[in-house]
Design a protein around this motif. Structure first.
Motif, mmCIF file in Angstrom:
data_model
loop_
_atom_site.group_PDB
_atom_site.id
_atom_site.type_symbol
_atom_site.label_atom_id
_atom_site.label_comp_id
_atom_site.label_asym_id
_atom_site.label_seq_id
_atom_site.Cartn_x
_atom_site.Cartn_y
_atom_site.Cartn_z
ATOM 1 N N ALA A 11 0.836 -1.210 0.000
ATOM 2 C CA ALA A 11 0.000 0.000 0.000
ATOM 3 C C ALA A 11 0.867 1.256 0.000
ATOM 4 C CB ALA A 11 -0.931 -0.010 1.212
ATOM 5 N N GLU B 32 0.638 4.016 -3.098
ATOM 6 C CA GLU B 32 0.083 5.343 -2.835
ATOM 7 C C GLU B 32 0.765 6.450 -3.645
ATOM 8 O OE1 GLU B 32 -0.800 8.209 0.960
ATOM 9 O OE2 GLU B 32 -0.696 6.049 1.267
ATOM 10 N N SER C 95 2.649 8.067 3.901
ATOM 11 C CA SER C 95 1.647 7.343 4.703
ATOM 12 C C SER C 95 0.922 8.264 5.649
ATOM 13 C CB SER C 95 2.290 6.213 5.487
ATOM 14 O OG SER C 95 3.249 6.716 6.385
#
Length: 131
Positions: free
Chosen positions: A7, A11, A131
């Motif tokens: 992830a 992103e 993140s």
């Protein structure tokens, strides 16, 4: 853990907008590829690796290499998300090169390991920043 890492890598890619136009780039532009002529203007003297690609791809390595001095090389209008993605790809590629001689028995391998650790840290830092 793998899902989280996946992830984090996806992103930055999702933030990059589609582009219909590309630039002529060198591919691995270095100081030996440019000559300053007598009036001080730079002339590209090594055209072997020229290709059409994102300008940000060309700028990822010089930004890493020249750090705080990169500003004088920066081109106007670069897409920061795209540049971050190319830096995210470039840092890991700079880990394996120094590890080969470091693991191959060269004298005083600490310098090569330090380079690999630096680029590993930069990769992790880039991943954390998204993140």
């Amino acid at each position: 853990m793998r899902g989280e890492l996946d992830a984090l890598v996806r992103e930055p890619a999702a933030a990059v907008r589609s582009r219909a136009r590309h630039s002529l780039v060198h591919g691995e532009l270095g100081r030996d590829d440019v000559l300053l002529v007598t009036d001080g203007h730079p002339v590209l003297i090594d055209v072997e690796g020229l290709l059409y690609a994102d300008a940000e791809w060309e700028h990822a390595f010089p930004r890493i290499r020249f750090g705080s001095h990169y500003g004088v090389l920066r081109a106007p209008g670069l897409d920061e998300d795209r540049l971050r993605r190319y830096r995210l790809a470039t840092h890991p590629s700079l880990v394996s090169g120094p590890l080969r001689p470091a693991e191959g028995g060269i004298p005083r391998p600490e310098g090569m390991r330090a380079i690999a650790e630096h680029h590993t840290g930069q990769t992790l830092s880039l991943l954390r920043s998204v993140s």
